[in-house]
Design a protein around this motif. Structure first.
Motif, PDB file in Angstrom:
ATOM      1  N   GLU A 349     -51.910  15.812 -77.694  1.00  0.00           N
ATOM      2  CA  GLU A 349     -52.525  17.054 -78.287  1.00  0.00           C
ATOM      3  C   GLU A 349     -53.723  17.275 -77.619  1.00  0.00           C
ATOM      4  O   GLU A 349     -54.013  18.354 -77.498  1.00  0.00           O
ATOM      5  CB  GLU A 349     -52.512  17.174 -79.600  1.00  0.00           C
ATOM      6  N   ILE A 350     -54.408  16.355 -77.625  1.00  0.00           N
ATOM      7  CA  ILE A 350     -56.229  16.348 -77.159  1.00  0.00           C
ATOM      8  C   ILE A 350     -56.007  16.841 -75.635  1.00  0.00           C
ATOM      9  O   ILE A 350     -56.760  17.744 -75.166  1.00  0.00           O
ATOM     10  CB  ILE A 350     -56.817  15.230 -77.482  1.00  0.00           C
ATOM     11  N   LYS A 351     -55.199  16.362 -74.876  1.00  0.00           N
ATOM     12  CA  LYS A 351     -55.001  16.526 -73.420  1.00  0.00           C
ATOM     13  C   LYS A 351     -54.601  17.890 -73.127  1.00  0.00           C
ATOM     14  O   LYS A 351     -55.221  18.718 -72.262  1.00  0.00           O
ATOM     15  CB  LYS A 351     -54.143  15.503 -72.892  1.00  0.00           C
ATOM     16  N   ARG A 352     -53.460  18.414 -74.150  1.00  0.00           N
ATOM     17  CA  ARG A 352     -53.262  19.748 -74.029  1.00  0.00           C
ATOM     18  C   ARG A 352     -54.363  20.782 -74.390  1.00  0.00           C
ATOM     19  O   ARG A 352     -54.682  21.715 -73.544  1.00  0.00           O
ATOM     20  CB  ARG A 352     -52.041  19.995 -74.978  1.00  0.00           C
ATOM     21  N   PHE A 353     -55.277  20.593 -75.167  1.00  0.00           N
ATOM     22  CA  PHE A 353     -56.448  21.184 -75.228  1.00  0.00           C
ATOM     23  C   PHE A 353     -57.300  21.531 -74.204  1.00  0.00           C
ATOM     24  O   PHE A 353     -57.860  22.422 -73.919  1.00  0.00           O
ATOM     25  CB  PHE A 353     -57.302  20.887 -76.546  1.00  0.00           C
ATOM     26  N   HIS A 354     -57.811  20.095 -73.733  1.00  0.00           N
ATOM     27  CA  HIS A 354     -58.367  20.422 -72.497  1.00  0.00           C
ATOM     28  C   HIS A 354     -58.017  20.948 -71.266  1.00  0.00           C
ATOM     29  O   HIS A 354     -58.746  21.735 -70.865  1.00  0.00           O
ATOM     30  CB  HIS A 354     -58.696  18.621 -71.958  1.00  0.00           C
ATOM     31  N   LEU A 355     -56.633  20.766 -71.053  1.00  0.00           N
ATOM     32  CA  LEU A 355     -56.053  21.486 -70.084  1.00  0.00           C
ATOM     33  C   LEU A 355     -55.965  23.068 -70.260  1.00  0.00           C
ATOM     34  O   LEU A 355     -56.581  23.804 -69.410  1.00  0.00           O
ATOM     35  CB  LEU A 355     -54.658  21.222 -69.885  1.00  0.00           C
ATOM     36  N   LEU A 356     -55.807  23.659 -71.444  1.00  0.00           N
ATOM     37  CA  LEU A 356     -55.990  25.003 -71.681  1.00  0.00           C
ATOM     38  C   LEU A 356     -57.202  25.600 -71.839  1.00  0.00           C
ATOM     39  O   LEU A 356     -57.563  26.686 -71.375  1.00  0.00           O
ATOM     40  CB  LEU A 356     -55.186  25.166 -73.054  1.00  0.00           C
ATOM     41  N   ARG A 357     -58.100  24.821 -72.356  1.00  0.00           N
ATOM     42  CA  ARG A 357     -59.604  25.106 -72.222  1.00  0.00           C
ATOM     43  C   ARG A 357     -60.524  24.889 -71.249  1.00  0.00           C
ATOM     44  O   ARG A 357     -61.259  25.494 -70.954  1.00  0.00           O
ATOM     45  CB  ARG A 357     -60.157  24.808 -73.587  1.00  0.00           C
ATOM     46  N   GLN A 358     -59.819  24.211 -70.260  1.00  0.00           N
ATOM     47  CA  GLN A 358     -60.450  23.802 -69.086  1.00  0.00           C
ATOM     48  C   GLN A 358     -61.864  23.065 -69.311  1.00  0.00           C
ATOM     49  O   GLN A 358     -62.872  23.486 -68.531  1.00  0.00           O
ATOM     50  CB  GLN A 358     -60.647  24.906 -67.937  1.00  0.00           C
ATOM     51  N   THR A 359     -61.964  22.321 -70.205  1.00  0.00           N
ATOM     52  CA  THR A 359     -63.315  21.759 -70.519  1.00  0.00           C
ATOM     53  C   THR A 359     -63.980  20.762 -69.279  1.00  0.00           C
ATOM     54  O   THR A 359     -64.974  20.817 -69.477  1.00  0.00           O
ATOM     55  CB  THR A 359     -63.015  20.768 -72.096  1.00  0.00           C
ATOM     56  N   SER A 360     -63.125  20.475 -68.522  1.00  0.00           N
ATOM     57  CA  SER A 360     -63.682  19.373 -67.599  1.00  0.00           C
ATOM     58  C   SER A 360     -64.379  20.284 -66.635  1.00  0.00           C
ATOM     59  O   SER A 360     -65.272  19.498 -65.617  1.00  0.00           O
ATOM     60  CB  SER A 360     -62.409  18.783 -66.789  1.00  0.00           C
ATOM     61  N   ARG A 361     -64.535  21.464 -66.727  1.00  0.00           N
ATOM     62  CA  ARG A 361     -65.426  22.456 -65.957  1.00  0.00           C
ATOM     63  C   ARG A 361     -66.838  22.259 -66.403  1.00  0.00           C
ATOM     64  O   ARG A 361     -67.873  22.482 -65.898  1.00  0.00           O
ATOM     65  CB  ARG A 361     -64.936  23.876 -65.986  1.00  0.00           C
ATOM     66  N   TYR A 362     -67.120  21.717 -67.642  1.00  0.00           N
ATOM     67  CA  TYR A 362     -68.105  21.848 -68.445  1.00  0.00           C
ATOM     68  C   TYR A 362     -68.844  20.045 -68.456  1.00  0.00           C
ATOM     69  O   TYR A 362     -69.960  19.887 -68.773  1.00  0.00           O
ATOM     70  CB  TYR A 362     -68.315  22.635 -69.369  1.00  0.00           C
ATOM     71  N   HIS A 363     -67.903  19.332 -69.016  1.00  0.00           N
ATOM     72  CA  HIS A 363     -68.160  18.167 -69.314  1.00  0.00           C
ATOM     73  C   HIS A 363     -66.826  16.906 -69.177  1.00  0.00           C
ATOM     74  O   HIS A 363     -65.854  17.633 -69.071  1.00  0.00           O
ATOM     75  CB  HIS A 363     -68.694  17.890 -70.747  1.00  0.00           C
ATOM     76  N   PRO A 364     -66.877  15.857 -69.005  1.00  0.00           N
ATOM     77  CA  PRO A 364     -65.868  14.874 -68.725  1.00  0.00           C
ATOM     78  C   PRO A 364     -65.229  14.324 -70.092  1.00  0.00           C
ATOM     79  O   PRO A 364     -64.396  13.470 -69.854  1.00  0.00           O
ATOM     80  CB  PRO A 364     -66.459  14.024 -67.759  1.00  0.00           C
ATOM     81  N   TYR A 365     -65.838  14.696 -71.213  1.00  0.00           N
ATOM     82  CA  TYR A 365     -65.685  13.783 -72.534  1.00  0.00           C
ATOM     83  C   TYR A 365     -64.308  14.031 -72.861  1.00  0.00           C
ATOM     84  O   TYR A 365     -63.783  15.175 -73.069  1.00  0.00           O
ATOM     85  CB  TYR A 365     -66.603  13.840 -73.302  1.00  0.00           C
ATOM     86  N   PHE A 366     -63.527  13.012 -73.767  1.00  0.00           N
ATOM     87  CA  PHE A 366     -62.349  13.372 -74.342  1.00  0.00           C
ATOM     88  C   PHE A 366     -62.411  13.612 -75.843  1.00  0.00           C
ATOM     89  O   PHE A 366     -61.679  14.571 -76.159  1.00  0.00           O
ATOM     90  CB  PHE A 366     -61.661  11.838 -74.243  1.00  0.00           C
ATOM     91  N   PHE A 367     -63.214  12.919 -76.526  1.00  0.00           N
ATOM     92  CA  PHE A 367     -63.508  13.543 -77.983  1.00  0.00           C
ATOM     93  C   PHE A 367     -64.143  14.595 -78.332  1.00  0.00           C
ATOM     94  O   PHE A 367     -65.528  14.621 -78.158  1.00  0.00           O
ATOM     95  CB  PHE A 367     -63.699  12.205 -78.810  1.00  0.00           C
ATOM     96  N   VAL A 368     -63.762  15.906 -78.546  1.00  0.00           N
ATOM     97  CA  VAL A 368     -64.442  17.106 -78.677  1.00  0.00           C
ATOM     98  C   VAL A 368     -64.279  17.556 -79.925  1.00  0.00           C
ATOM     99  O   VAL A 368     -63.291  17.365 -80.591  1.00  0.00           O
ATOM    100  CB  VAL A 368     -64.008  18.071 -77.432  1.00  0.00           C
ATOM    101  N   ASN A 369     -65.019  18.798 -80.259  1.00  0.00           N
ATOM    102  CA  ASN A 369     -64.733  19.679 -81.314  1.00  0.00           C
ATOM    103  C   ASN A 369     -63.398  20.693 -81.087  1.00  0.00           C
ATOM    104  O   ASN A 369     -63.567  21.642 -80.212  1.00  0.00           O
ATOM    105  CB  ASN A 369     -65.899  20.265 -81.832  1.00  0.00           C
ATOM    106  N   MET A 370     -62.373  20.443 -81.605  1.00  0.00           N
ATOM    107  CA  MET A 370     -61.181  21.308 -81.398  1.00  0.00           C
ATOM    108  C   MET A 370     -60.974  22.521 -82.334  1.00  0.00           C
ATOM    109  O   MET A 370     -60.352  23.472 -81.987  1.00  0.00           O
ATOM    110  CB  MET A 370     -59.895  20.685 -81.352  1.00  0.00           C
TER     111      MET A 370
END
Length: 469
Positions: A349-370
């Protein structure tokens, strides 16, 4: 005491000229409506610049500031003699270990709002306080403020308390409690207990198995649920988890890429990589890729979280940990297959969040505020947010937080107990699982880690995971 009388002291770090540091921590103290710089603390701080780094000096001044505020509430305006002042140090340690967050509002010390600390923290603060009083004795022409013989230490060089073998000074807490009971029986500020040794019968410095299971089962936020699981059944520190990158959560088959060829497991790989020195930045085994510190600076204009200033909201420290391979990474040995399965579901579920929000453009961290509704949405999780989430998680199932080991770090203690009592693992195997750093040879570490992997795989055979819902 009036509300304005607390706090009586605060610590600030100011730019200073003419000393070994550009900045210096300063203790400000309130007397009536006036605030002034505490001169003895300032001189001590300047003296410390000759030998210590700024963070080390800050820790000492913070301890003295904390002690002054405690002393103001504890003494309630009374004038203590030298013996009482000496025992007030032990009372301070007692309350640091016990915490004050559970006190009712009518108790004076409730204003401190302290959560319980670990013994090592109390030990360090004890050393800082005694160092300060020894400095005061020199500063005031040998006028003594404490009885050093009562503290069971020599005043010269603080030999015993600086020794790694000095583990018995906490025994003086009981003597101090007895002292206050005899000399001030009506004093409501003496704790009924200090944190006992973990070996004491009936005491657990961590949540119970039932409490851990209930807390995880009731947690709906996949981020926090994954953190609780990784701490309790992966034996990781919370600060380590906050440094995890998105590329650090991998299928179990990737273990052979980082560790021994026979280090195979179907359980999800939660990789622990050094937050600034690891060279795993893109692909397993990639050479000449630079460090994570370099990658953070060039790709995101960020500083590794372990290198941020102490007061930075995103600061997340990193203690020494056993690594293997040139990329400086460590394995996760899951203690429970059901817990690992639950973590895997959270990770998806967390990985889906990162994929949809494209968080890796801003930082590489896994545990974020969802689910945050402010500007921290999608940003790396902060330690302060974790603390609030833990309190909420405990209250959700009727567990009182920060009492008798029911704190976040208590999950790591729970992991040790679970490995020892439930899985019957040896101390050497538990050392490998926890990543405790005392194995000298990397070859020896690799051999032991392979042995642990075999033991854990054998424990999982024939068990059908029942993820917590």
């Amino acid at each position: 005491m009036n509300q304005m009388d607390f706090p009586v002291a605060t610590e600030v770090t100011l730019p200073i000229r003419g000393n070994g540091h550009q900045f210096l921590p300063v203790l400000l103290q309130q007397v009536g409506n006036d605030v002034f710089v505490d001169r003895p603390a300032l001189l001590w701080s300047r003296e410390l610049t000759l030998a210590l780094s700024l963070p080390s000096i800050q820790q000492r001044i913070k301890t003295i500031t904390r002690f002054k505020n405690f002393y103001a509430l504890f003494s309630a305006g009374q004038s203590f003699n030298i013996e009482e002042q000496t025992h007030s140090i032990y009372a301070y340690l007692d309350w640091r270990l016990a915490g004050t967050v559970s006190l009712s509002p009518d108790r004076r010390l409730s204003k401190l709002g302290w959560r319980p600390v670990q013994k090592e923290t109390a030990r360090n603060e004890f050393r800082h306080i005694v160092e300060y009083f020894i400095f005061l004795s020199k500063y005031n022409n040998d006028s003594r403020f404490v009885q050093f013989e009562t503290l069971s230490i020599p005043s010269r060089l603080l030999k015993k308390i600086m020794s790694d073998n000095h583990d018995d000074f906490f025994k003086h807490l009981k003597f101090s409690r007895d002292y206050w009971a005899d000399h001030s029986p009506d004093n409501p500020q003496v704790p009924l207990w200090g944190r006992p040794d973990s070996g004491r019968s009936g005491y657990r410095p961590f949540p119970t198995w039932e409490e851990v299971r209930e807390i995880i089962s009731a947690e709906k936020n996949p981020i926090f649920r994954a953190v609780w699981i990784a701490a309790a059944f992966g034996s990781h520190r919370i600060s380590e988890l906050l440094n995890v990158w998105q590329i650090d959560v991998l299928p179990g088959s990737y273990r052979t890429e980082f560790f021994e060829p026979n280090m195979n497991s179907d359980m999800v790989l939660l990789l622990l990589a050094h937050p600034s020195e690891s060279t795993y930045v893109d692909q397993p085994g990639e050479k000449n890729a630079g460090t994570r510190q370099k990658a953070l600076e060039t790709r995101y204009n960020l500083t590794p979280r372990n290198l941020l200033p102490e007061r930075h909201p995103l600061r997340s420290g990193w203690k020494s940990k056993l690594f293997t391979g040139f990329q400086k990474t460590a394995n996760t040995f899951w203690l429970d297959q059901s817990a690992e399965a639950a973590f895997t579901e959270c990770a998806k579920e967390i990985k889906r969040f990162h994929l949809l929000r494209q968080t890796s453009r801003y930082h590489p961290y896994f545990f974020v505020n969802m689910y945050s509704k402010d500007d921290t949405f999608g940003e790396p999780l902060r330690m302060a947010r974790i603390q609030k989430a833990w309190v909420a998680a405990c209250k959700r199932v009727g567990v009182q937080p920060h009492v008798r080991g029911r704190n976040i770090h208590g999950l790591r203690h729970f992991a040790k107990w679970f490995a020892e009592s439930e899985l019957k693992l040896s101390q050497s195997n538990i050392q490998i699982i926890r990543g405790d750093r005392s194995i000298n040879s990397q070859n020896e570490y690799a051999r032991c880690a392979l042995s642990v992997n075999e033991v854990m795989s054998a424990n999982a055979l024939g068990k059908v995971p029942t993820p917590w819902r």
